[in-house]
Write a protein that holds these residues in place. Structure first.
Motif, mmCIF file in Angstrom:
data_model
loop_
_atom_site.group_PDB
_atom_site.id
_atom_site.type_symbol
_atom_site.label_atom_id
_atom_site.label_comp_id
_atom_site.label_asym_id
_atom_site.label_seq_id
_atom_site.Cartn_x
_atom_site.Cartn_y
_atom_site.Cartn_z
ATOM 1 N N THR A 26 0.853 -1.181 0.000
ATOM 2 C CA THR A 26 0.000 0.000 0.000
ATOM 3 C C THR A 26 0.891 1.234 0.000
ATOM 4 O OG1 THR A 26 -1.957 0.995 1.002
ATOM 5 C CG2 THR A 26 -0.250 0.206 2.518
ATOM 6 N N THR A 27 0.284 2.375 -0.173
ATOM 7 C CA THR A 27 1.038 3.625 -0.236
ATOM 8 C C THR A 27 0.479 4.622 0.766
ATOM 9 O OG1 THR A 27 1.507 3.275 -2.570
ATOM 10 C CG2 THR A 27 1.738 5.517 -1.769
ATOM 11 N N VAL A 28 1.368 5.367 1.386
ATOM 12 C CA VAL A 28 0.980 6.443 2.299
ATOM 13 C C VAL A 28 1.768 7.694 1.913
ATOM 14 C CG1 VAL A 28 2.707 5.910 4.086
ATOM 15 C CG2 VAL A 28 0.582 7.055 4.717
ATOM 16 N N VAL A 29 1.135 8.848 2.092
ATOM 17 C CA VAL A 29 1.803 10.118 1.835
ATOM 18 C C VAL A 29 2.018 10.804 3.178
ATOM 19 C CG1 VAL A 29 1.672 12.353 0.684
ATOM 20 C CG2 VAL A 29 0.729 10.316 -0.437
ATOM 21 N N LEU A 30 3.264 11.194 3.443
ATOM 22 C CA LEU A 30 3.616 11.850 4.695
ATOM 23 C C LEU A 30 4.023 13.296 4.442
ATOM 24 C CD1 LEU A 30 5.925 9.094 6.274
ATOM 25 C CD2 LEU A 30 3.470 9.433 6.657
ATOM 26 N N ALA A 70 6.594 12.955 1.382
ATOM 27 C CA ALA A 70 7.169 11.652 1.060
ATOM 28 C C ALA A 70 6.034 10.686 0.726
ATOM 29 C CB ALA A 70 7.970 11.117 2.236
ATOM 30 N N THR A 71 6.113 10.082 -0.445
ATOM 31 C CA THR A 71 5.157 9.057 -0.856
ATOM 32 C C THR A 71 5.874 7.719 -0.716
ATOM 33 O OG1 THR A 71 4.144 10.614 -2.395
ATOM 34 C CG2 THR A 71 3.649 8.275 -2.722
ATOM 35 N N VAL A 72 5.346 6.877 0.170
ATOM 36 C CA VAL A 72 6.036 5.637 0.529
ATOM 37 C C VAL A 72 5.162 4.435 0.193
ATOM 38 C CG1 VAL A 72 7.184 4.385 2.398
ATOM 39 C CG2 VAL A 72 7.070 6.888 2.474
ATOM 40 N N THR A 73 5.711 3.499 -0.563
ATOM 41 C CA THR A 73 5.038 2.231 -0.836
ATOM 42 C C THR A 73 5.676 1.190 0.075
ATOM 43 O OG1 THR A 73 4.671 2.889 -3.121
ATOM 44 C CG2 THR A 73 4.452 0.540 -2.612
ATOM 45 N N TYR A 74 4.835 0.467 0.791
ATOM 46 C CA TYR A 74 5.349 -0.478 1.780
ATOM 47 C C TYR A 74 4.439 -1.686 1.896
ATOM 48 C CZ TYR A 74 1.702 1.399 4.801
ATOM 49 O OH TYR A 74 0.485 1.768 5.313
ATOM 50 N N ASN A 75 4.967 -2.759 2.475
ATOM 51 C CA ASN A 75 4.220 -3.975 2.716
ATOM 52 C C ASN A 75 3.609 -3.888 4.104
ATOM 53 O OD1 ASN A 75 3.775 -6.772 3.724
ATOM 54 N ND2 ASN A 75 4.442 -7.271 1.657
ATOM 55 N N ALA A 77 2.464 -6.077 5.963
ATOM 56 C CA ALA A 77 2.856 -7.148 6.880
ATOM 57 C C ALA A 77 4.187 -6.845 7.562
ATOM 58 C CB ALA A 77 2.951 -8.476 6.129
ATOM 59 N N ALA A 78 4.970 -5.913 6.992
ATOM 60 C CA ALA A 78 6.309 -5.646 7.511
ATOM 61 C C ALA A 78 6.430 -4.328 8.260
ATOM 62 C CB ALA A 78 7.321 -5.673 6.374
ATOM 63 N N THR A 79 5.603 -3.332 7.936
ATOM 64 C CA THR A 79 5.712 -2.034 8.599
ATOM 65 C C THR A 79 4.367 -1.329 8.573
ATOM 66 O OG1 THR A 79 7.116 -0.070 8.837
ATOM 67 C CG2 THR A 79 6.481 -0.680 6.587
ATOM 68 N N SER A 80 4.338 -0.132 9.126
ATOM 69 C CA SER A 80 3.083 0.620 9.223
ATOM 70 C C SER A 80 3.373 2.114 9.115
ATOM 71 C CB SER A 80 2.419 0.338 10.572
ATOM 72 O OG SER A 80 3.206 0.901 11.614
ATOM 73 N N PRO A 81 2.344 2.916 8.854
ATOM 74 C CA PRO A 81 2.554 4.364 8.849
ATOM 75 C C PRO A 81 3.133 4.876 10.172
ATOM 76 C CG PRO A 81 0.485 3.863 7.781
ATOM 77 C CD PRO A 81 0.989 2.576 8.387
ATOM 78 N N ALA A 82 2.704 4.305 11.279
ATOM 79 C CA ALA A 82 3.225 4.739 12.583
ATOM 80 C C ALA A 82 4.734 4.521 12.667
ATOM 81 C CB ALA A 82 2.509 4.006 13.711
ATOM 82 N N THR A 83 5.219 3.410 12.162
ATOM 83 C CA THR A 83 6.651 3.134 12.164
ATOM 84 C C THR A 83 7.391 4.099 11.253
ATOM 85 O OG1 THR A 83 6.281 0.803 12.661
ATOM 86 C CG2 THR A 83 8.416 1.377 11.682
ATOM 87 N N ALA A 95 6.846 14.088 11.359
ATOM 88 C CA ALA A 95 6.017 13.768 10.202
ATOM 89 C C ALA A 95 4.605 13.406 10.642
ATOM 90 C CB ALA A 95 6.635 12.605 9.429
ATOM 91 N N GLU A 96 3.710 13.489 9.681
ATOM 92 C CA GLU A 96 2.325 13.086 9.895
ATOM 93 C C GLU A 96 1.764 12.631 8.556
ATOM 94 O OE1 GLU A 96 0.328 16.619 11.245
ATOM 95 O OE2 GLU A 96 0.764 17.694 9.408
ATOM 96 N N ILE A 97 0.687 11.867 8.617
ATOM 97 C CA ILE A 97 0.021 11.470 7.388
ATOM 98 C C ILE A 97 -0.575 12.722 6.754
ATOM 99 C CG2 ILE A 97 -1.884 10.142 6.401
ATOM 100 C CD1 ILE A 97 -1.362 8.044 8.574
#
Length: 103
Positions: A26-30, A70-75, A77-83, A95-97
């Motif tokens: 998934t992707t999150v923007v910070l 920062a636009t981050v694509t991550y798994n 199962a391995a990490t989270s926006p909080a991390t 940082a914040e979402i």
């Protein structure tokens, strides 16, 4: 189930496993603050890229004096926006979402 059918089912399951793992990306923007220098963007990008489970990071900075996005694509199962927020904040860049832009 005959042994040959069981083996075929297991083989299909093993082949499908990589596709299931990709489904968790998934992707999150910070919004990353206090990053208003020319070197800050690359530091933020490198910091996020080294987090286990991150597969891509794009950092945009309108100019050398602005905070970065920062636009981050991550798994998942391995990490989270909080991390992700924690590792960047620990480097000195709170940082914040990102909030959705109104438009």
């Amino acid at each position: 189930m005959p042994r040959s059918m069981h083996a075929a089912a297991v083989a299909i399951g093993l082949l499908a496993a990589p596709f299931a793992a990709r489904a968790a990306d998934t992707t999150v923007v910070l919004d990353v603050h206090h990053a208003g220098c020319v070197l800050c963007g690359p530091i933020v990008k490198s910091t996020l890229a080294h987090v286990k489970g991150v597969s891509a990071v794009q950092v945009s900075q309108p100019n050398g004096d602005a905070d970065v996005t920062a636009t981050v694509t991550y798994n998942t199962a391995a990490t989270s926006p909080a991390t992700l927020i924690k590792v960047v904040t620990d480097r000195g860049y709170p940082a914040e979402i990102a909030k959705p832009s109104k438009g």
